[in-house]
Design an enzyme around this catalytic site. Structure first.
Site, PDB file in Angstrom:
ATOM      1  N   TYR A  45      31.141  55.086  85.541  1.00  0.00           N
ATOM      2  CA  TYR A  45      30.852  55.873  84.356  1.00  0.00           C
ATOM      3  C   TYR A  45      32.048  54.968  83.454  1.00  0.00           C
ATOM      4  CZ  TYR A  45      30.688  59.002  80.162  1.00  0.00           C
ATOM      5  OH  TYR A  45      30.551  59.257  78.839  1.00  0.00           O
TER       6      TYR A  45
ATOM      7  N   GLU B  12      28.705  54.879  75.271  1.00  0.00           N
ATOM      8  CA  GLU B  12      28.863  55.195  76.678  1.00  0.00           C
ATOM      9  C   GLU B  12      27.889  54.279  77.560  1.00  0.00           C
ATOM     10  OE1 GLU B  12      28.124  59.564  77.941  1.00  0.00           O
ATOM     11  OE2 GLU B  12      26.344  58.851  78.698  1.00  0.00           O
TER      12      GLU B  12
END
Ligand code: GDP
Ligand code: MN
Length: 377
Positions: free
Chosen positions: A101, A189
């Site tokens: 992530y 993101e």
């Protein structure tokens, strides 16, 4: 402003972030044609302004064009978190070895952009953040210097052992920071940032939220707004010039001023209730705004009681009272309404409401407590 994954991919690519190129389609037949062109397994991905698409069945790997079309038919029929899927992205499937992530937000407490990274990326990142927060790395960035090479490298070492991976991830982190800053994002993101079986790093998902205040400086991003993909209530509110955010509670709030709206939400929580929305009708007393606000609030099936909290300054209580009377005579309200008015022309406002059969309170605590109790019934 929320962007779709396919839009975010395109914007991030300009900063050098590696993606596999895909195409967007709106019908299973078009998906089949794209899959035929791409020749090989593909991933069909719902394009909605929501995370958790994978878990909702909105991301499917297809082995051939017929399979891709079948998945597309199912995905295009889905509604994910209240948002109907109208478009899908079709990309060549990647053989994933690991998922990390990598994200950036503006952290108001730190008053800085903060880079967030985790080796435990993928669909369960929210769960990781909750149950094993030690697996989430955070670095606050000084916006004067940006994400410095040593910071990016230190972060990348927390994600990867392989030196080539570390270098590639550090580079991607710097590119993502450049995109975040350059695009005026409040959130950027990549999840997952995947390593492939042949040792490369590739971004498989992209999420981008651009700060609305940046849009005037970025007209080309503003032009990407997909109103068909937004919640109808938020569209309606923007058209009416109201600041509105949909929440999940049962007390519909209609307040003038953002500060008072937030204080009202706090007080709803304090008395054990949950606000159904944030809604600031602004400083004017235009009855049309009150009508629009009530329409938006009453369209939410979760609303069990409506709370008006008006502090009359420039806004005059009698104008708002007239707006409420006008709106409620046009809409048939199925839920109780609690009104608190104080300030400019308070007495006149109370009189108008009382004549129309409403009870108007002047104490905020009392009004909020009553609305919370009514929402429970
Ligand atoms: P999200 O659930 O909305 O975050 O959607 P993502 O785009 O992140 O996709 C969800 C999951 O699908 C990812 O975490 C991956 O595990 C998987 N996925 C996405 N793209 C691919 C791909 O190209 N190949 C494979 N095998 N899995 C993929
Ligand atoms: Mn994702």
């Amino acid at each position: 402003m929320n962007l779709h994954e396919f839009q975010a991919r395109e914007l991030f690519s300009r900063y050098g972030i590696p993606f596999v190129a895909g195409e967007v389609a709106e019908t299973p037949a078009a998906v089949r044609a794209i899959a035929e062109r791409l020749a090989g397994p593909v991933v069909v991905k719902a394009q909605v302004h929501s995370g958790g698409r994978g878990k909702a069945g909105g991301v499917k790997v297809a082995r051939d064009p017929a399979d891709a079309a079948a998945h597309a038919a199912r995905i295009l029929a889905l509604t994910i978190q209240g948002l109907p899927v109208r478009k899908v992205l079709v990309v060549p499937a990647v053989d994933i070895a690991s998922e990390c992530y990598l994200g950036m937000i503006v952290d108001r407490a730190a008053q800085r952009p903060v880079v967030i990274a985790s080796a435990a990326g993928g669909m369960d990142i929210e769960e990781v953040a909750k149950s094993t927060p030690e697996r989430i790395e955070r670095i606050a960035v000084d916006p004067r210097y940006g994400l410095l090479p040593h910071q990016a490298t230190a972060l990348a070492f927390k994600l990867y052992q392989d030196l080539a991976h570390v270098r590639a991830a550090a580079e991607i982190a710097r590119q993502l920071y450049a995109a975040f800053y350059g695009l005026g994002a409040s959130l950027a993101e990549i999840n997952p940032l995947a390593t492939t079986k042949d040792g490369k790093l590739v971004a498989l998902d992209a999420k981008l939220v651009v700060d609305d205040n940046e849009l005037p400086a970025h007209p080309e991003i503003a032009a990407l707004r997909d109103t068909t993909a937004e919640a109808p209530s938020e569209q309606r509110a923007r058209d009416a010039g109201l600041s509105f955010i949909q929440l999940k509670g049962s007390v519909g709030c209609c307040v003038n001023g953002a500060g008072l709206a937030m204080a009202t939400m706090d007080l709803v929580k304090f008395y054990g209730g949950e606000p159904a929305n944030f809604l600031d009708i602004g400083g004017s007393s235009n009855p049309q705004k009150v009508v629009a606000a009530l329409e938006i609030i009453t369209a939410d099936p979760g609303v069990r009681a409506i709370l008006f909290n008006i502090f009359g300054g420039i806004t005059r209580c009698d104008d708002v009272a007239n707006g409420i009377v006008e709106a409620t005579s046009r809409l048939s309200l199925k839920v109780p309404i609690v009104i608190r008015l104080t300030g400019t022309n308070e007495a006149a406002g109370v009189e108008i409401l009382t004549k129309a059969g409403f009870s108007a309170l002047t104490e905020m605590d009392q009004a909020v407590e009553r609305a919370v109790a009514l929402a429970r019934k």
